[in-house]
Design a protein around this motif. Sequence first.
Motif, mmCIF file in Angstrom:
data_model
loop_
_atom_site.group_PDB
_atom_site.id
_atom_site.type_symbol
_atom_site.label_atom_id
_atom_site.label_comp_id
_atom_site.label_asym_id
_atom_site.label_seq_id
_atom_site.Cartn_x
_atom_site.Cartn_y
_atom_site.Cartn_z
ATOM 1 N N ALA A 121 0.810 -1.222 0.000
ATOM 2 C CA ALA A 121 0.000 0.000 0.000
ATOM 3 C C ALA A 121 0.843 1.272 0.000
ATOM 4 O O ALA A 121 0.671 2.138 -0.873
ATOM 5 C CB ALA A 121 -0.970 -0.010 1.184
ATOM 6 N N PRO A 122 1.784 1.467 0.947
ATOM 7 C CA PRO A 122 2.593 2.688 0.895
ATOM 8 C C PRO A 122 3.515 2.724 -0.315
ATOM 9 O O PRO A 122 3.800 3.804 -0.843
ATOM 10 C CB PRO A 122 3.386 2.652 2.197
ATOM 11 C CG PRO A 122 3.387 1.232 2.615
ATOM 12 C CD PRO A 122 2.075 0.686 2.163
ATOM 13 N N VAL A 123 3.983 1.561 -0.753
ATOM 14 C CA VAL A 123 4.829 1.532 -1.941
ATOM 15 C C VAL A 123 4.034 2.000 -3.162
ATOM 16 O O VAL A 123 4.521 2.781 -3.982
ATOM 17 C CB VAL A 123 5.388 0.114 -2.170
ATOM 18 C CG1 VAL A 123 6.139 0.042 -3.494
ATOM 19 C CG2 VAL A 123 6.303 -0.284 -1.029
ATOM 20 N N MET A 124 2.789 1.535 -3.276
ATOM 21 C CA MET A 124 1.939 1.966 -4.378
ATOM 22 C C MET A 124 1.673 3.468 -4.305
ATOM 23 O O MET A 124 1.673 4.162 -5.334
ATOM 24 C CB MET A 124 0.616 1.193 -4.354
ATOM 25 C CG MET A 124 -0.328 1.525 -5.505
ATOM 26 S SD MET A 124 0.274 0.973 -7.110
ATOM 27 C CE MET A 124 -0.112 -0.791 -7.003
ATOM 28 N N ALA A 125 1.464 3.981 -3.108
ATOM 29 C CA ALA A 125 1.224 5.417 -2.943
ATOM 30 C C ALA A 125 2.426 6.214 -3.433
ATOM 31 O O ALA A 125 2.287 7.206 -4.169
ATOM 32 C CB ALA A 125 0.930 5.729 -1.481
ATOM 33 N N PHE A 126 3.609 5.789 -3.032
ATOM 34 C CA PHE A 126 4.830 6.473 -3.472
ATOM 35 C C PHE A 126 5.027 6.333 -4.976
ATOM 36 O O PHE A 126 5.373 7.287 -5.674
ATOM 37 C CB PHE A 126 6.030 5.891 -2.729
ATOM 38 C CG PHE A 126 7.347 6.432 -3.204
ATOM 39 C CD1 PHE A 126 7.799 7.666 -2.775
ATOM 40 C CD2 PHE A 126 8.128 5.708 -4.095
ATOM 41 C CE1 PHE A 126 9.016 8.173 -3.222
ATOM 42 C CE2 PHE A 126 9.345 6.207 -4.543
ATOM 43 C CZ PHE A 126 9.785 7.442 -4.102
ATOM 44 N N TRP A 127 4.774 5.134 -5.475
ATOM 45 C CA TRP A 127 4.967 4.823 -6.890
ATOM 46 C C TRP A 127 4.091 5.690 -7.783
ATOM 47 O O TRP A 127 4.505 6.148 -8.848
ATOM 48 C CB TRP A 127 4.618 3.359 -7.096
ATOM 49 C CG TRP A 127 5.282 2.701 -8.252
ATOM 50 C CD1 TRP A 127 5.854 3.289 -9.335
ATOM 51 C CD2 TRP A 127 5.444 1.302 -8.419
ATOM 52 N NE1 TRP A 127 6.346 2.339 -10.183
ATOM 53 C CE2 TRP A 127 6.118 1.114 -9.647
ATOM 54 C CE3 TRP A 127 5.074 0.178 -7.687
ATOM 55 C CZ2 TRP A 127 6.441 -0.149 -10.147
ATOM 56 C CZ3 TRP A 127 5.392 -1.068 -8.181
ATOM 57 C CH2 TRP A 127 6.073 -1.236 -9.382
ATOM 58 N N LEU A 128 2.856 5.906 -7.363
ATOM 59 C CA LEU A 128 1.936 6.712 -8.158
ATOM 60 C C LEU A 128 2.259 8.200 -8.079
ATOM 61 O O LEU A 128 2.118 8.932 -9.063
ATOM 62 C CB LEU A 128 0.501 6.465 -7.694
ATOM 63 C CG LEU A 128 -0.088 5.095 -8.014
ATOM 64 C CD1 LEU A 128 -1.358 4.854 -7.213
ATOM 65 C CD2 LEU A 128 -0.371 4.961 -9.504
ATOM 66 N N ALA A 129 2.661 8.662 -6.903
ATOM 67 C CA ALA A 129 2.882 10.098 -6.714
ATOM 68 C C ALA A 129 4.217 10.569 -7.276
ATOM 69 O O ALA A 129 4.326 11.681 -7.800
ATOM 70 C CB ALA A 129 2.798 10.435 -5.223
ATOM 71 N N SER A 130 5.234 9.727 -7.195
ATOM 72 C CA SER A 130 6.591 10.158 -7.516
ATOM 73 C C SER A 130 6.791 10.641 -8.949
ATOM 74 O O SER A 130 7.455 11.657 -9.164
ATOM 75 C CB SER A 130 7.572 9.019 -7.203
ATOM 76 O OG SER A 130 8.899 9.425 -7.444
ATOM 77 N N PRO A 131 6.259 9.969 -9.995
ATOM 78 C CA PRO A 131 6.551 10.416 -11.361
ATOM 79 C C PRO A 131 5.853 11.719 -11.754
ATOM 80 O O PRO A 131 6.225 12.325 -12.751
ATOM 81 C CB PRO A 131 6.037 9.259 -12.233
ATOM 82 C CG PRO A 131 5.766 8.132 -11.313
ATOM 83 C CD PRO A 131 5.447 8.740 -9.998
#
Length: 344
Positions: A121-131
């Motif tokens: 869940a937090p990895v997905m949150a970071f993954w979506l926001a970062s780019p």
Amino acid sequence: MTEIALTLRRVARSGKSLDRVWISVGAILLAIGIFVPHQLGPSIGFTIDQLLSVAPFLMASVVIAAWAGATGADSLIARAFTGQPVAMVLMASAFGALSPFCSCGVIPLIAALLSMGVPLAPVMAFWLASPVIDPGMFALTAGTIGMDFAIGKTVAAIGIGLMGGFATLWLSRMGFLSDPLRDGVGNGGCGGAKMRTPKPPVWAFWRESDRVTKFRRDGVKTALFLGKWLALAFLLESLMLIYVPAEAVSAAVGGDGILPILIATFVGVPAYLNGYAALPLVGGLIGQGMQPGAGMAFLVAGGVSSLPAAIAVFALIKKPVFALYLVYALIGSFVAGLVFQLVI
């Protein structure tokens, strides 16, 4: 134009590798010189003028990226992945939108996080926001198409991260999405090393010669990277403004309603060249009739799920997680465009 052609031939014959972006710039200039020579001067002049207009923002972006690497400030991202799952999603979304990670480090970083047992869940949150946005992108967005777009992209990045993170958290608690990585993935690379052994930042980096050297090296590297993409983008924009009918743009992504935003969301995925190159192109399209909400949807959708990024993601995670990633990206981008259109 003969000299340009001879230069390209010499490079090809010698076997030397030339950056594909500069090859594209040279090829476009060569094509203009051959087929529409009267447009060569105006296109070069337009490109130079636009580069000069964004130079202050370009320099700000370069300094921010180099400073982050020299001080080790990017190691602060490790704090986003400790604690309770809800808190981790909140922190990961914020850090994803604000982190200065380079594009080469995001994918290995995700592999490292998941292989280390960090919840999806937090990895997905970071993954979506970062780019979608970072400090350098914020500065260039503000200088290229306006502060409202820069703020809007930041809000959209955090919002998409929160949406994807909490939806994934709910699915995980329902028993889905376990073991998301493909078999054999989990090295971590350069991004993973920062996660495994985070070090405190050294704010006074100028006191250490190695960090000063890194600041200079990263600054030059970032300046060349941004400069080549912006040069290509402004060159394409010069042609687009002349040869793409404003009526066609307005008919496709202009006007009122949600259809132009929906079209821009789906077009943003395959048409996206690079986050920095897309900025002046979207600015030109808005000048030709694209509504702001469609421009925002294009920028966000392309940033999250452009073809190069999607291919890298597909090679890293299992198909159900990849499909979920694309769904989050498309829904979030469409909603971001709608909200931005309503606010603006």
